[in-house]
Motif scaffolding. Structure first.
Motif, short mmCIF file in Angstrom:
data_model
loop_
_atom_site.label_atom_id
_atom_site.label_comp_id
_atom_site.label_asym_id
_atom_site.label_seq_id
_atom_site.Cartn_x
_atom_site.Cartn_y
_atom_site.Cartn_z
N SER A 1 -102.12 -45.14 -5.02
CA SER A 1 -102.00 -45.57 -6.28
C SER A 1 -101.80 -47.00 -6.24
O SER A 1 -101.06 -47.34 -5.31
N GLU A 2 -101.79 -47.52 -7.40
CA GLU A 2 -101.43 -48.98 -7.77
C GLU A 2 -99.85 -48.99 -7.73
O GLU A 2 -99.39 -49.97 -7.23
N ASP A 3 -99.38 -48.06 -8.34
CA ASP A 3 -97.71 -47.89 -8.36
C ASP A 3 -97.19 -47.82 -7.21
O ASP A 3 -96.39 -48.64 -6.90
N ALA A 4 -97.87 -47.25 -6.13
CA ALA A 4 -97.20 -47.16 -4.90
C ALA A 4 -97.21 -48.32 -4.19
O ALA A 4 -96.42 -48.99 -3.38
N ARG B 1 -97.47 -51.56 -5.82
CA ARG B 1 -96.68 -52.26 -6.53
C ARG B 1 -95.11 -52.13 -6.06
O ARG B 1 -94.31 -53.10 -5.73
N ARG B 2 -94.88 -50.92 -5.79
CA ARG B 2 -93.40 -50.74 -5.34
C ARG B 2 -93.41 -51.11 -3.81
O ARG B 2 -92.33 -51.69 -3.80
N ARG C 1 -92.92 -54.90 -3.90
CA ARG C 1 -91.50 -55.46 -4.26
C ARG C 1 -90.68 -55.36 -3.34
O ARG C 1 -89.63 -56.14 -3.21
#
Length: 239
Positions: A13-16, A18-19, A22
């Motif tokens: 996922s894009e959330d993964a 982005r995490r 970071r």
């Protein structure tokens, strides 16, 4: 790289993504931008990651630069890993006052009872390794600096002395304006890099300290541009 393309490539996922970006940015391995991340040039990484790199080369430059300091001067050491190496090269009998905006340099100077320390404060910039905000500029404006050593991210005959951080550039120009003389210690890789913010032209720098093995063609270009070069002693002859 964009977060979307990385998510497609690794089937997560894009959330993964982005995490993870970071986390990589926090380690100084990339810089987060909108929608993804970009790689960091060597000199654009946080100072904390640069301190232990090339310590011998930086020490050679520091020793050459320290020889130009005169007794009783007010010296400014700008935040930077090469300038940090100068602390151990300052002769105790000189009776110096040293001002700095760097936490690392200030901590090293605080252990020297023979040197008067002026700490330039303000909001701490982790990338720069010191304070470069309006408070720091105001403090510098009250000093009559005899000799400053300005940090640089990139150096060239065409563009002069340059850095990556906009606030840092403004602060360095303020230091330059309040200094009788200004010098720069530059490891050889800085002549191959580019940075967007100009601090000074060659004519504004009294001495550019370079490594002993800087190629002759590069040295000639810098000299023709107006830099006064001083080569550090090679490792075999450095005490």
């Amino acid at each position: 790289m964009s977060a979307t393309s990385l998510a497609d490539e690794f089937d997560v996922s894009e959330d993964a993504i982005r995490r993870d970006l970071r986390a990589l940015a926090a380690e100084g391995k990339c810089r987060r931008v909108y929608g993804g991340a970009v790689p960091l040039l060597a000199s654009a990484r946080p100072m904390a990651l640069r301190v232990s790199e090339g310590s011998v080369r930086k020490s050679q430059l520091a020793q050459a630069a320290a020889k130009t300091i005169k007794p009783g001067e007010l010296v400014f050491l700008d935040s930077g890993s090469t300038n940090l190496a100068m602390v151990d090269c300052l002769a105790p009998e000189l009776g110096l006052t040293v001002a700095t905006n760097s936490l690392d340099i200030a901590a090293a100077l605080a252990r020297r009872e023979d040197i008067e320390l002026i700490l330039i404060g303000g909001a701490f910039n982790r990338h720069v390794g010191g304070s470069v905000d309006a408070s720091a500029i105001a403090a510098v404006s009250l000093l009559n600096i005899d000799r400053c050593f300005i940090g640089a991210c990139a150096v060239s005959g065409a563009t002069g002395i340059n850095v990556h951080d906009h606030a840092d550039a403004i602060f360095k120009r303020a230091v330059l304006q309040n200094s009788a003389t200004c010098s720069v210690l530059a490891t050889s890789e800085k002549f191959q890099e580019r940075a967007p913010y100009r601090i000074a032209t060659p004519s504004q720098i009294e001495t550019l300290f370079v490594e002993s093995d800087l190629p002759a063609n590069e040295a000639e270009k810098l000299t023709q541009a107006g830099f006064n070069l001083v080569r550090a002693a090679p490792a075999s002859t450095t005490n």
